[in-house]
Structure formats: C-alpha cells, structure tokens
Design an enzyme around this catalytic site. Structure first.
Site, PDB file in Angstrom:
ATOM      1  N   LYS A   1     -15.496  21.556  10.872  1.00  0.00           N
ATOM      2  CA  LYS A   1     -15.284  20.114  10.690  1.00  0.00           C
ATOM      3  C   LYS A   1     -15.846  19.624   9.352  1.00  0.00           C
ATOM      4  O   LYS A   1     -16.657  20.298   8.725  1.00  0.00           O
ATOM      5  CB  LYS A   1     -15.882  19.344  11.866  1.00  0.00           C
ATOM      6  CG  LYS A   1     -14.947  19.439  13.077  1.00  0.00           C
ATOM      7  CD  LYS A   1     -15.325  18.526  14.192  1.00  0.00           C
ATOM      8  CE  LYS A   1     -14.267  18.673  15.308  1.00  0.00           C
ATOM      9  NZ  LYS A   1     -14.729  18.154  16.577  1.00  0.00           N
TER      10      LYS A   1
ATOM     11  N   ARG B   1     -16.871  24.885  21.124  1.00  0.00           N
ATOM     12  CA  ARG B   1     -15.418  24.966  20.905  1.00  0.00           C
ATOM     13  C   ARG B   1     -15.198  25.448  19.474  1.00  0.00           C
ATOM     14  O   ARG B   1     -15.605  24.766  18.532  1.00  0.00           O
ATOM     15  CB  ARG B   1     -14.814  23.573  21.125  1.00  0.00           C
ATOM     16  CG  ARG B   1     -13.308  23.499  21.005  1.00  0.00           C
ATOM     17  CD  ARG B   1     -12.838  22.061  21.248  1.00  0.00           C
ATOM     18  NE  ARG B   1     -11.397  21.948  21.150  1.00  0.00           N
ATOM     19  CZ  ARG B   1     -10.734  21.846  20.009  1.00  0.00           C
ATOM     20  NH1 ARG B   1     -11.386  21.815  18.871  1.00  0.00           N
ATOM     21  NH2 ARG B   1      -9.425  21.759  20.013  1.00  0.00           N
TER      22      ARG B   1
HETATM   23  N1  HH2 Z   1     -12.155  18.549  18.279  1.00  0.00           N
HETATM   24  C1  HH2 Z   1     -10.852  18.621  17.971  1.00  0.00           C
HETATM   25  C2  HH2 Z   1      -9.878  18.586  18.993  1.00  0.00           C
HETATM   26  N2  HH2 Z   1     -10.223  18.521  20.293  1.00  0.00           N
HETATM   27  N3  HH2 Z   1     -11.902  18.417  21.959  1.00  0.00           N
HETATM   28  C3  HH2 Z   1     -13.195  18.358  22.291  1.00  0.00           C
HETATM   29  N4  HH2 Z   1     -13.569  18.288  23.564  1.00  0.00           N
HETATM   30  N5  HH2 Z   1     -14.193  18.358  21.339  1.00  0.00           N
HETATM   31  C4  HH2 Z   1     -13.906  18.419  20.009  1.00  0.00           C
HETATM   32  O1  HH2 Z   1     -14.855  18.386  19.167  1.00  0.00           O
HETATM   33  C5  HH2 Z   1     -12.527  18.488  19.604  1.00  0.00           C
HETATM   34  C6  HH2 Z   1     -11.536  18.476  20.636  1.00  0.00           C
HETATM   35  C7  HH2 Z   1     -10.439  18.707  16.533  1.00  0.00           C
HETATM   36  O2  HH2 Z   1     -10.384  20.040  16.109  1.00  0.00           O
HETATM   37  P1  HH2 Z   1      -9.054  20.937  16.063  1.00  0.00           P
HETATM   38  O3  HH2 Z   1      -8.471  21.124  17.418  1.00  0.00           O
HETATM   39  O4  HH2 Z   1      -9.363  22.190  15.351  1.00  0.00           O
HETATM   40  O5  HH2 Z   1      -8.075  20.157  15.113  1.00  0.00           O
HETATM   41  P2  HH2 Z   1      -6.818  19.222  15.391  1.00  0.00           P
HETATM   42  O6  HH2 Z   1      -7.255  18.110  16.255  1.00  0.00           O
HETATM   43  O7  HH2 Z   1      -6.422  18.781  14.000  1.00  0.00           O
HETATM   44  O8  HH2 Z   1      -5.766  20.044  16.068  1.00  0.00           O
END
Ligand code: HH2
Length: 264
Positions: free
Chosen positions: A206, A240
């Site tokens: 992040k 995660r």
């Molecule tokens: N962060 C993201 C998405 N979903 N869910 C939870 N519970 N906690 C988090 O910190 C979280 C989440 C964002 O990361 P990522 O899935 O890699 O990216 P994107 O939302 O752009 O797909």
C-alpha cells in the site's frame, strides 16, 4: 490471506490475473506457498482512481474463477465485495467468508445474507466509497475513531443475526487514511485486539508502505513483510497479502518469537 484480484485495474497487480485460468493458477500457487485463505475480488478499491463496477461485471469476473476452483482448492475462499448479489453467487459457489470493505453498510441486503448463510465476515473500517474515500481522511484521534466504528459495526452485524464468533475486524489501512493514520493504527494494534474479535490487517504494497519503506519492488516487499511481522507480534489473526511466500516467512518468525515467551 492471499489476494486474488480478478480486475484490470487493481493498484499493484491489475490485469495480471484477469484471465480466469491465470487466476486459478495463482490461487493454487498461493495455497502451495502457505495461504490459509484466498480472497477473491472483482472490483478494485484502490485509493486513487478506482472505478466502481456493476454487480453484473463483478460476477462476470469472479464466477468463472470460483467455478474452476471448486474441488481444487483445499483452503477456504473469501469473496471481497460490498454487494450482496455478488456475495450470494460466491457463497453458492463454495466461498466461506465475505470480506466487505464497507462493513455491511453499502448494501442493506448484505447483513441478512451473511446472517442467513452463517458464513464468516470481515468488517473493515472506511469512510466514503472506493472512489472518494481519501476525501474523508481527517481524524482528531484516528485510533479511537476507528475502534469505535469497528465496535459499532460488529454490534450492527450481531443485531442483524451474525454470530459474534464469525466476525473479523479490520482497521482498513489506506482507506480514508493518510499514511500517518495507517501508521498510528499499526502502532495501536494491541489495543484493537482487545475489542474481542480476530483482527485482519491489509498492508501489502500500500501507499503508506511505499512512502515509508521505499517504492522499488524489493523495498516494498521487505517493508510489507516488516508490517506483517509486527502485526502478528501485536496479536492480529490474519494478514492480507499479495506475496504469500514472503508473508508466511515473516508470520512464522513473528509467531515463533511471540510464543517463545521469554524462554521460560
Ligand atoms: N485492501 C484492499 C482490498 N480489500 N479488504 C480488507 N479486508 N482489508 C484491506 O486492507 C483491503 C481489502 C486493497 O488492496 P488490493 O486488493 O490489492 O487492491 P484493489 O482494491 O485495487 O484491487
């Protein structure tokens, strides 16, 4: 928890697993690397420039992957969505957990669905929606405000019929948070653990990790591993991550030190 983004625009791996066969392969790779759960998402929630997608598009992205994973994955699947219709399709296809970044507040049909299906649920802190949450990154006392919000969302879930034992809480690093807010929450994880629910932390790659630890890929992964180790040492239940192998090593190290109990 290994991240499987079946999206063209996720912030760190957008497009890489958009093809269902590639997504399935990656889920199996993450399981082999030691993931205890695979979190599948069909909508990016990235801090800048996320485009909200319809439920139909989310389903079109995740359903073929869920179908192909059925019977092939030994670990549980979590569905990362704010929409009840998407969650329902995923639960029907064998998912065991709903990861709702809106903590059951975006869709009034989500809480009854989670209660009815008796599945696990992640309630994450954020303000606003994926497209505008950074506008709301203002706090007087970020730890107290996030703590109060998570406790309130857990109560709301319980009032809707969700069993307390199925609830996981997440401070939502990077969501409606400047880097200093995410760092403050990480320094207060032991306090969040006293809320009485397992805590999930998603720091992987992040922006606040990037600006603090360095943006080149090796620095970003090392800094992510450092956050994961600190989170486990503080008592969180789950991290995660995108790179499961590195996270497993960091988590194992932190857990071994934590359980050594001063050598007694
Ligand atoms: N962060 C993201 C998405 N979903 N869910 C939870 N519970 N906690 C988090 O910190 C979280 C989440 C964002 O990361 P990522 O899935 O890699 O990216 P994107 O939302 O752009 O797909």
């Amino acid at each position: 928890m290994g991240v499987l983004n079946v999206t063209p625009d996720s912030f760190s791996d957008g497009g890489r697993y958009f093809d269902p066969d590639r997504a399935v392969e990656h889920a199996l790779e993450m399981q082999a690397a030691g993931a205890a759960i695979i979190d599948i998402g069909g909508e990016s929630t990235r801090p800048h420039g996320a485009r909200e997608v319809t439920a139909a598009i989310e389903i079109e992205r995740v359903a073929p992957v869920l179908k192909r994973l059925r019977g092939r994955l030994g670990v549980p699947i979590s569905i990362d969505t704010r929409k009840a219709v998407v969650a329902r399709v995923a639960l029907d296809a064998g998912a065991a957990m709903v990861n709702d970044v809106s903590a059951l507040s975006a869709d009034p049909a989500m809480a009854p669905l989670v209660a009815d299906r008796k599945c696990a649920v992640v309630l994450m802190h954020m303000r606003g929606g994926p497209a505008d949450h950074m506008k709301f990154a203002r706090y007087r006392d970020v730890v107290s405000e996030v703590e109060a919000h998570l406790a309130a969302r857990a109560r709301a879930a319980i009032n809707a019929g969700v069993a307390p034992s199925r609830i996981v809480l997440d401070p939502g690093l990077g969501f409606a948070k400047q880097p200093r807010h995410s760092l403050a929450l990480l320094s207060a994880l032991m306090r969040l653990c006293t809320l009485g629910y397992p805590i999930l932390v998603g720091a992987s790659r992040k922006g606040f990790v990037r600006v603090t630890g360095g943006a080149d890929p090796a620095a970003l992964e090392s800094a992510t591993a450092a956050v994961n180790a600190i989170a486990i040492a503080a008592g969180v239940a789950m991290v995660r991550v995108h790179d499961v192998g590195l996270a497993v090593a960091a988590v194992k190290m932190a857990a071994a030190i934590k359980s050594s109990n001063g050598g007694r």
